[in-house]
Scaffold this motif. Structure first.
Motif, short mmCIF file in Angstrom:
data_model
loop_
_atom_site.label_atom_id
_atom_site.label_comp_id
_atom_site.label_asym_id
_atom_site.label_seq_id
_atom_site.Cartn_x
_atom_site.Cartn_y
_atom_site.Cartn_z
N HIS B 10 0.85 -1.20 0.00
CA HIS B 10 0.00 0.00 0.00
C HIS B 10 0.88 1.24 0.00
O HIS B 10 2.02 1.19 0.46
CB HIS B 10 -0.91 0.01 1.24
CG HIS B 10 -1.98 -1.03 1.19
ND1 HIS B 10 -2.54 -1.58 2.31
CD2 HIS B 10 -2.59 -1.63 0.13
CE1 HIS B 10 -3.45 -2.47 1.96
NE2 HIS B 10 -3.49 -2.52 0.64
N ILE B 17 -6.32 5.45 0.06
CA ILE B 17 -5.16 4.55 0.15
C ILE B 17 -4.74 4.10 -1.25
O ILE B 17 -5.59 3.92 -2.13
CB ILE B 17 -5.50 3.36 1.08
CG1 ILE B 17 -4.25 2.61 1.51
CG2 ILE B 17 -6.51 2.42 0.46
CD1 ILE B 17 -4.45 1.79 2.77
N ALA B 39 -6.49 -6.33 0.61
CA ALA B 39 -5.86 -5.99 1.89
C ALA B 39 -6.32 -4.64 2.43
O ALA B 39 -6.14 -4.36 3.61
CB ALA B 39 -4.34 -6.00 1.73
N VAL B 40 -6.92 -3.81 1.57
CA VAL B 40 -7.53 -2.57 2.06
C VAL B 40 -8.72 -2.92 2.96
O VAL B 40 -9.01 -2.23 3.93
CB VAL B 40 -8.00 -1.69 0.87
CG1 VAL B 40 -8.87 -0.53 1.33
CG2 VAL B 40 -6.80 -1.18 0.09
N VAL B 41 -9.38 -4.03 2.62
CA VAL B 41 -10.59 -4.42 3.33
C VAL B 41 -10.27 -5.35 4.50
O VAL B 41 -10.77 -5.19 5.61
CB VAL B 41 -11.59 -5.10 2.37
CG1 VAL B 41 -12.89 -5.45 3.08
CG2 VAL B 41 -11.86 -4.21 1.15
N THR B 42 -9.44 -6.37 4.24
CA THR B 42 -9.14 -7.36 5.27
C THR B 42 -7.78 -8.00 4.99
O THR B 42 -7.18 -7.76 3.93
CB THR B 42 -10.23 -8.45 5.30
OG1 THR B 42 -10.05 -9.28 6.46
CG2 THR B 42 -10.20 -9.33 4.06
N ALA B 113 -12.47 -3.63 7.20
CA ALA B 113 -12.20 -2.27 7.69
C ALA B 113 -13.03 -1.24 6.97
O ALA B 113 -13.52 -0.29 7.57
CB ALA B 113 -10.72 -1.96 7.53
N VAL B 114 -13.16 -1.41 5.67
CA VAL B 114 -13.77 -0.34 4.89
C VAL B 114 -14.25 -0.88 3.54
O VAL B 114 -13.69 -1.85 3.02
CB VAL B 114 -12.74 0.80 4.71
CG1 VAL B 114 -11.67 0.45 3.70
CG2 VAL B 114 -13.38 2.12 4.35
N GLU B 115 -15.29 -0.27 3.03
CA GLU B 115 -15.84 -0.62 1.72
C GLU B 115 -15.08 0.21 0.67
O GLU B 115 -14.87 1.40 0.88
CB GLU B 115 -17.30 -0.23 1.76
CG GLU B 115 -18.11 -0.41 0.53
CD GLU B 115 -19.54 0.10 0.80
OE1 GLU B 115 -20.47 -0.67 0.60
OE2 GLU B 115 -19.72 1.26 1.22
N VAL B 116 -14.69 -0.41 -0.42
CA VAL B 116 -14.01 0.34 -1.47
C VAL B 116 -15.06 0.84 -2.46
O VAL B 116 -15.85 0.06 -2.98
CB VAL B 116 -12.96 -0.52 -2.20
CG1 VAL B 116 -12.21 0.32 -3.24
CG2 VAL B 116 -11.98 -1.12 -1.21
#
Lengths: 476, 142
Positions: B10, B17, B39-42, B113-116
């Motif tokens: 990242h 990100i 990996a942004v999400v999990t 963590a977050v929705e893209v």
């Protein structure tokens, strides 16, 4: 940011003189401390926006500006169709019509405090949030088209909320000119299960206490008083808006050359307002605006149901609902002439002053409420649009604290559990499906929202009315 | 560097990100960029390969092909409520056929963590250096 490139006009106004491709100046509204803390990229993006065709007066940055996509987040720019102006999918962004809605509960902090944990748990159960969550309504094809045309009116007709709510929603709850045919099947499919969901990232639902009143006369008009509990919802048009942004950014990139538009940055992809693509995007974007208003209307209904279980006599009334990622056709006075302009507000809130016909009748004598989100641990604010602000940046103000640290840096510095525990120590209950998500949104990753709203007030963009303290935060 | 390939990483963007994939080929770099997206999400290691989904996309250049590929994954994640942990990419010119394997999101286990929202054209770059290392990167909006 290097201040040497800027001309200081006042303590909260900084000018970037036109150079190179800039057609108009760049104007930053912020204190010296906030300007110094801004990334250089903000100035680059302000300058790039200033070079777009048909821009009027200036490319503006609000006190919470930070590095965005093409436009800075906290950017405002108006374009004239008659002058060859453009509309930019990047300028509106991927979270079309993201905004804040605040409900008065009529309950005092003394009534809510003993039940705070129960409220937090019940709201977390009732309001779908986080990755992969689905809402209470599954939309079929024709229903979604009706929603895209009807906005919050559609939700009220479906039993989510009250007709009276519509009076205090921006555009009275429905954006005219939406065109469901300009929305791709993929965008429609992406929205099918997402109505009534909060989303994730910086989206949240907060129960807040009004802790300070700055302008008693305006607070009285807004029916806000110290010690009262309110609920704020921050979210947008969900998957529909995300996909519309994706679809039209690509189309505008592909067509820019054909329209003779030179893009200094691809994210500034845009189309002439007076073009088939520009008109189609306007129709699709307005459909997403309606989706966002419908979404917040449904969530407000879920909040009301939850409160009625815990506080059976509570009646939640809508203070206001306002978006901060939009492009709106508005009339503004420029050099003494009234002009129809398309005002892009990317991470900036409309802030119309007293007497403006776009302000709900009940608030027209004092100006519209401007709802400013906080960051879980810090305050949120209610501001009011001012007459002076209409001439500053087309009746626009800040939208929130604005990030100061990246998500990556935030997770390096904080762990989710520690953030939750620390906030609990300050009397703030966090409920979230993801501790990593909480770490990424740690309050320390945001600017000082107090400094941001102070700068907005000093710059004449809006006036402070009330400060809200978080009691409960549901984080997606 | 070549001996640590393929890999993903990242990079910072103030609001969102950046995702970056590195590999011995364009296809490998694209597959690694997709891992970075997950990996942004999990944590990709938490994703079990239960179902496969195929997608195809095309573009006029390598960079927009990366954006198309990542947006195709984001779309499939959104409509299926899935998270993907393994990606294979085949390209013929500017046409991409991809396959991704994963499972429905399990909030307890994946802690997403977050929705893209979208892959963007910010910091978008697809290059091959003199050592033959391919890099494929862009910022994703979350």
């Amino acid at each position: 940011m290097d201040l040497n490139r800027l001309l200081k006009k006042s303590g909260t106004e900084w000018w970037l003189a036109p150079s190179g491709r800039m057609r108009v100046p760049g104007i930053l509204f912020a204190s010296e401390e906030l300007v110094r803390a801004m990334d250089e990229k903000v100035l680059e993006q302000v300058a790039n926006v200033a070079g777009l065709p048909g821009i009027v007066r200036a490319s503006f940055a609000m006190p919470d500006a930070h590095w965005g996509y093409g436009f800075p987040i906290g950017g405002v720019a108006a374009f004239s169709a008659e002058a060859g102006g453009v509309i930019s999918a990047g300028g509106v962004g991927f979270d079309i019509s993201c905004g804040v809605r605040t409900l008065r509960t009529g309950l005092s902090i003394d009534e809510v405090e003993p039940r705070r944990a129960a409220v937090a748990d019940a709201l977390f159960r009732a309001v779908p949030c986080g990755v992969g969550s689905t809402g209470p309504v599954r939309l079929t094809g024709s229903e979604l088209d009706d929603l895209m045309l009807g906005g919050a009116h559609w939700s009220v007709k479906r039993g989510f909320g009250k007709v009276a709510d519509l009076e205090t929603i921006e555009e009275e709850g429905v954006m005219a000119g939406a065109d469901p045919d300009a929305v791709s099947p993929e965008a429609k499919r992406r929205q099918r299960d997402q109505l009534g969901t909060l989303g994730s990232g910086n989206h949240y639902l907060e129960v807040q206490e009004v802790v300070e009143i700055f302008a008693p006369d305006i607070a009285a008009a807004y029916q806000l008083q110290a010690g009262e509990v309110v609920v704020s919802i921050h979210c947008g048009s969900r998957g529909l808006g995300h996909q519309i942004g994706t679809d039209y950014l690509k189309l505008m990139l592909a067509e820019a050359g054909r329209h003779g538009i030179e893009l200094p940055e691809r994210e500034l992809a845009c189309a002439p307002l007076d073009s088939a693509l520009g008109r189609r995007y306007l129709g699709a974007m307005r459909a997403a605006m309606n989706c966002a208003m419908a979404n917040r209307q449904v969530i407000a209904h879920l909040v009301r149901e939850t409160f009625s279980e815990i506080f059976p006599t509570a009646e939640l009334t809508l203070l206001y609902d306002v978006s901060h990622n939009t492009c709106k056709e508005e009339e503004h006075e420029v050099d003494g002439q009234k002009r129809r302009l398309f005002v892009h507000r990317k991470g900036a809130t409309r802030a119309f002053g007293p007497g403006h016909p776009g302000v709900p009748a009940v608030y027209r004598p004092v100006g519209q409420p401007v709802l400013i989100g906080g960051s879980m641990g810090t305050a949120s604010y209610v501001l009011a649009g001012t007459a002076e602000g209409m001439g500053r940046a087309f009746g626009s103000a800040v939208h929130g604290a604005g990030r100061s640290l990246s998500r990556h840096e935030a997770t390096r510095r904080w762990k989710g559990r520690a953030v939750v525990d620390a906030l609990a120590g300050h009397g703030i209950l966090i409920r979230s499906p993801s501790l990593r998500g909480v770490a990424e949104e740690a309050p320390g990753a945001y600017k000082d929202v107090g400094a941001v709203v102070d700068a907005a007030e000093q710059a004449g963009l809006a006036r402070k009315v009330a400060r809200l303290r978080p009691l409960v935060c549901i984080k997606g | 560097m070549a001996d640590t390939l393929p890999r993903w990483e990242h990079f910072d963007h103030q609001s969102d990100i950046g995702v970056r994939g590195l590999g011995h080929s364009r296809e490998e770099a694209f597959a690694q960029a997709a891992q970075a997206l997950t990996a942004v999400v999990t944590d990709p290691a938490l994703v079990v390969e239960r179902e496969s989904v195929r997608v195809s996309c095309q573009a006029l250049d390598d960079e927009m092909l990366l954006v198309e590929w990542l947006n195709a994954i984001i779309y499939e994640m959104a409509i299926r409520g899935m998270i993907f942990g393994h990606f294979t990419v085949g390209c013929q010119g500017m046409h991409l056929d991809g396959e991704m394997a994963g499972e429905p999101i399990d909030v307890e286990r994946h802690q997403p963590a977050v929705e893209v929202k979208a892959a963007t054209v910010t910091c978008l770059r697809v290059t091959c250096d003199e050592a033959g290392v391919w890099t494929a990167q862009c910022v994703v909006d979350v």
